[in-house]
Design a protein around this motif. Structure first.
Motif, PDB file in Angstrom:
ATOM      1  N   GLU A 286      -3.251  -6.342   9.660  1.00 25.53           N
ATOM      2  CA  GLU A 286      -2.710  -7.561   8.589  1.00 25.53           C
ATOM      3  C   GLU A 286      -1.640  -8.600   8.662  1.00 25.53           C
ATOM      4  O   GLU A 286      -1.012  -9.134   8.375  1.00 25.53           O
ATOM      5  N   ASN A 287      -0.641  -8.536   9.647  1.00 27.90           N
ATOM      6  CA  ASN A 287       0.316  -9.059  10.390  1.00 27.90           C
ATOM      7  C   ASN A 287       1.329  -9.140   9.722  1.00 27.90           C
ATOM      8  O   ASN A 287       1.312 -10.438   9.239  1.00 27.90           O
ATOM      9  N   ILE A 288       1.956  -7.723   9.105  1.00 28.55           N
ATOM     10  CA  ILE A 288       2.552  -8.412   7.263  1.00 28.55           C
ATOM     11  C   ILE A 288       4.319  -8.182   8.899  1.00 28.55           C
ATOM     12  O   ILE A 288       4.565  -7.211   9.033  1.00 28.55           O
ATOM     13  N   LYS A 289       4.842  -9.494   8.070  1.00 27.53           N
ATOM     14  CA  LYS A 289       6.136  -9.474   8.524  1.00 27.53           C
ATOM     15  C   LYS A 289       7.478  -8.258   8.770  1.00 27.53           C
ATOM     16  O   LYS A 289       7.436  -8.235   7.341  1.00 27.53           O
ATOM     17  N   ALA A 334       8.999   3.676  11.568  1.00 29.46           N
ATOM     18  CA  ALA A 334       9.419   1.985  12.114  1.00 29.46           C
ATOM     19  C   ALA A 334       9.169   1.579  13.046  1.00 29.46           C
ATOM     20  O   ALA A 334       9.367   0.504  13.320  1.00 29.46           O
ATOM     21  N   ALA A 335       9.304   2.515  14.343  1.00 37.12           N
ATOM     22  CA  ALA A 335       9.352   1.931  15.687  1.00 37.12           C
ATOM     23  C   ALA A 335       8.043   1.881  15.707  1.00 37.12           C
ATOM     24  O   ALA A 335       8.081   0.763  16.989  1.00 37.12           O
ATOM     25  N   ALA A 336       7.230   2.224  15.425  1.00 34.45           N
ATOM     26  CA  ALA A 336       5.635   1.793  15.707  1.00 34.45           C
ATOM     27  C   ALA A 336       5.918   0.535  15.203  1.00 34.45           C
ATOM     28  O   ALA A 336       5.086  -0.883  15.608  1.00 34.45           O
ATOM     29  N   TYR A 337       5.925  -0.060  13.549  1.00 37.46           N
ATOM     30  CA  TYR A 337       5.719  -0.859  13.488  1.00 37.46           C
ATOM     31  C   TYR A 337       6.799  -2.206  13.671  1.00 37.46           C
ATOM     32  O   TYR A 337       5.143  -3.282  14.099  1.00 37.46           O
ATOM     33  N   LEU A 338       7.839  -1.756  14.337  1.00 38.91           N
ATOM     34  CA  LEU A 338       8.847  -2.703  14.476  1.00 38.91           C
ATOM     35  C   LEU A 338       8.182  -3.227  15.656  1.00 38.91           C
ATOM     36  O   LEU A 338       8.209  -4.572  16.761  1.00 38.91           O
ATOM     37  N   ASP A 339       7.972  -2.616  17.197  1.00 39.10           N
ATOM     38  CA  ASP A 339       7.540  -3.011  18.831  1.00 39.10           C
ATOM     39  C   ASP A 339       6.344  -2.555  19.138  1.00 39.10           C
ATOM     40  O   ASP A 339       6.186  -2.347  19.808  1.00 39.10           O
ATOM     41  N   GLY A 340       5.538  -1.825  17.501  1.00 41.40           N
ATOM     42  CA  GLY A 340       3.682  -2.425  18.343  1.00 41.40           C
ATOM     43  C   GLY A 340       3.642  -0.562  19.427  1.00 41.40           C
ATOM     44  O   GLY A 340       1.903  -0.856  19.565  1.00 41.40           O
ATOM     45  N   ARG A 383      -3.034   8.981   4.956  1.00 40.69           N
ATOM     46  CA  ARG A 383      -3.602   7.525   4.095  1.00 40.69           C
ATOM     47  C   ARG A 383      -2.393   6.974   4.172  1.00 40.69           C
ATOM     48  O   ARG A 383      -1.192   7.484   3.453  1.00 40.69           O
ATOM     49  N   ILE A 384      -2.164   5.956   4.416  1.00 41.60           N
ATOM     50  CA  ILE A 384      -0.312   4.670   4.725  1.00 41.60           C
ATOM     51  C   ILE A 384      -1.399   3.938   3.797  1.00 41.60           C
ATOM     52  O   ILE A 384      -2.200   2.945   3.883  1.00 41.60           O
ATOM     53  N   GLU A 385      -0.410   3.584   3.068  1.00 40.19           N
ATOM     54  CA  GLU A 385      -0.347   2.379   2.436  1.00 40.19           C
ATOM     55  C   GLU A 385       1.443   1.775   2.298  1.00 40.19           C
ATOM     56  O   GLU A 385       2.269   1.994   2.436  1.00 40.19           O
ATOM     57  N   LEU A 386       1.007   0.422   2.918  1.00 41.03           N
ATOM     58  CA  LEU A 386       1.822  -0.704   3.192  1.00 41.03           C
ATOM     59  C   LEU A 386       2.057  -1.401   1.874  1.00 41.03           C
ATOM     60  O   LEU A 386       0.951  -2.309   1.389  1.00 41.03           O
ATOM     61  N   GLU A 387       3.013  -1.058   0.921  1.00 41.59           N
ATOM     62  CA  GLU A 387       3.002  -2.458   0.078  1.00 41.59           C
ATOM     63  C   GLU A 387       4.236  -3.428   0.704  1.00 41.59           C
ATOM     64  O   GLU A 387       5.894  -3.254   0.675  1.00 41.59           O
TER      65      GLU A 387
END
Length: 464
Positions: A286-289, A334-340, A383-387
């Protein structure tokens, strides 16, 4: 009139009679894979502050130069088991075994069994067999005698496995093996506060301490010291004091439990692996900032929620240092999302306190789900939901991850992880270590330990 054999004596006979030819090819390969994985993790941990402090303590204490330390030097078998075990455990990146009510890290047995094997100058084959024994005992006791719910740590079952493996590697007889197990099992019953609330360095050192005690117990047994024959079933023994009644027929046990252990893809507590993989998939899709995220909602199984998600073992959003960070699902996500990625560098002190990660972890909400809980430990469903701030919702569902028993890590996958963890040592030496492990059943164990003693991590003047 002869006395009836107790459970620990039955276990000791099984340990003594264990036969390499009874291991499947899959188990033999899994054992070597776990050794490769754990040695890589240990090498990657050598510059960790607690590991360096324990090395300094070991050097200050001295001791007979008998068994090799990873990174150079020699000491007594029990001190070596503690230091090498601390290196294997520090990054919290070694394997895991999932029982319904207990999770442990059976590769914590590698350090004590390796120390005992080097002390006894055994073959690589004998070392691997002793390691299979340690794995089997710890895993099976985790299945039938969980202790976490009673306030005790998974190192309790580990004491039995580590002592049995070390005693077998030393070549002790039936009676000596029984005594070694009884001494270690009676003496090492750690409290679960090790992994609850505000975490400390002890989280990564509780098993190395148990391993050191197991090797020491095996040495005591070798020199004729006896332990309680009724450690399992006796008055105030394991069943009476902690675990409750259980039965196990050791004579019918195989040596295959190592094939049910799982490898960590990410440098994160084991129950986080599928959720991290899922969030990274969603991130890449999704490439969401990060600034556009309103909330990350994780629905997961109860064990993950209770241990690392803010459930019964305490809140997970006040994160100040590594031991708290690598047992916090909000931090790891949070680390996974920010740093990949979630690797050792995500636990650098400067990374932990940075504003971006501290803000994002507060936006992570975690809840347990009965249907996912019922599927554990056969699956790690979530299950993960990102809003987003504008109300859009993106989701992903996972049942496992690469490295789980449904997707076992191949030697090539393990080598990729190993190469990343050993990038700070000489490439040729790292390659020789990996090749020796791959061929371990055909060489002396000293061929491996000699190579481990040649490691000199970069950026650490104390090794020069």
């Amino acid at each position: 009139m002869s006395k009836e054999r107790t459970m620990v004596e039955q276990l000791a006979e099984w340990v003594h009679n264990a036969d390499w030819t009874k291991l499947s090819d899959e188990a033999k390969e899994a054992l070597k894979g776990r050794v490769l994985d754990s040695i890589g993790v240990a090498i990657g941990a050598l510059n960790g502050e607690p590991v360096k402090n324990i090395r300094q303590m070991t050097e200050d204490l001295g001791g007979e130069s008998v068994v090799t330390l990873i990174g150079g030097g020699k000491t007594t078998p029990d001190y070596a088991a503690f230091f090498n075990g601390a290196a294997v455990r520090y990054l919290d990146f070694n394997d895991s075994y999932l029982a319904k009510e207990e999770t442990g890290h059976p590769s914590d047995n590698i350090a004590p069994v390796l120390a005992a094997a080097e002390y006894a100058d055994t073959s690589g084959k004998d070392f691997l067999l002793a390691l299979a024994i340690a794995y089997q005992i710890q895993c099976r006791l985790s299945d039938i005698a969980p202790v976490r719910k009673h306030g005790f740590d998974h190192t309790v079952q580990g004491a039995y496995g580590a002592a049995a493996g070390a005693a077998r590697a030393m070549g002790l007889n039936n009676s000596q093996i029984a005594n070694a197990i009884a001494i270690a099992a009676t003496g090492y019953n750690s409290l679960r506060v090790t992994r609850t609330g505000e975490l400390s360095n002890w989280k990564g050192l509780a098993y190395p301490n148990t391993a050191m005690g197991a090797v020491h117990a095996s040495m005591l047994a070798k020199y004729g010291i006896t332990g309680p024959r009724e450690v399992f079933e006796g008055n105030k023994g394991l069943m009476d004091s902690i675990a409750g009644e259980f039965t196990i027929d050791w004579e019918t046990e195989d040596l295959e439990r190592v094939t049910d252990t799982i490898i960590k893809r990410f440098n994160a507590e084991i129950h986080s692996q599928s959720s991290i993989e899922g969030l990274l998939e969603l991130r890449d899709r999704e490439n969401i900032k990060p600034k556009d995220i309103k909330e990350i909602r994780l629905t997961t199984f109860d064990v993950a929620y209770n241990i690392i998600g803010g459930g019964e073992e305490g809140g997970k959003k006040l994160i100040r240092y590594k031991e708290e960070a690598d047992h916090s699902l909000p931090y790891m996500l949070a680390a996974a999302y920010l740093d990949g990625q979630v690797m050792p560098e995500q636990y650098d002190p400067d990374r932990i306190v940075r504003e971006d990660i501290q803000e994002l972890l507060q936006k992570v909400d975690i809840r347990p789900d009965d249907s996912y809980s019922s599927r554990f430990p056969d699956e790690m469903a979530c299950r993960i939901e990102l809003e987003t701030n504008d109300g859009q919702i993106f989701e992903v569902e996972k049942r496992d991850y690469q490295g789980f028993k449904t997707q076992p890590a191949s030697w090539d996958v393990l080598m990729e992880k190993y190469n990343g963890l050993t990038r700070d040592i000489d490439n040729t030496l790292a390659g020789k270590i990996a090749d020796t492990i791959k061929n371990l059943e055909n060489v002396k164990v000293s061929e491996l330990t000699e190579l481990l003693g040649q490691i000199k991590p970069e950026e650490d003047e104390s090794y020069e």
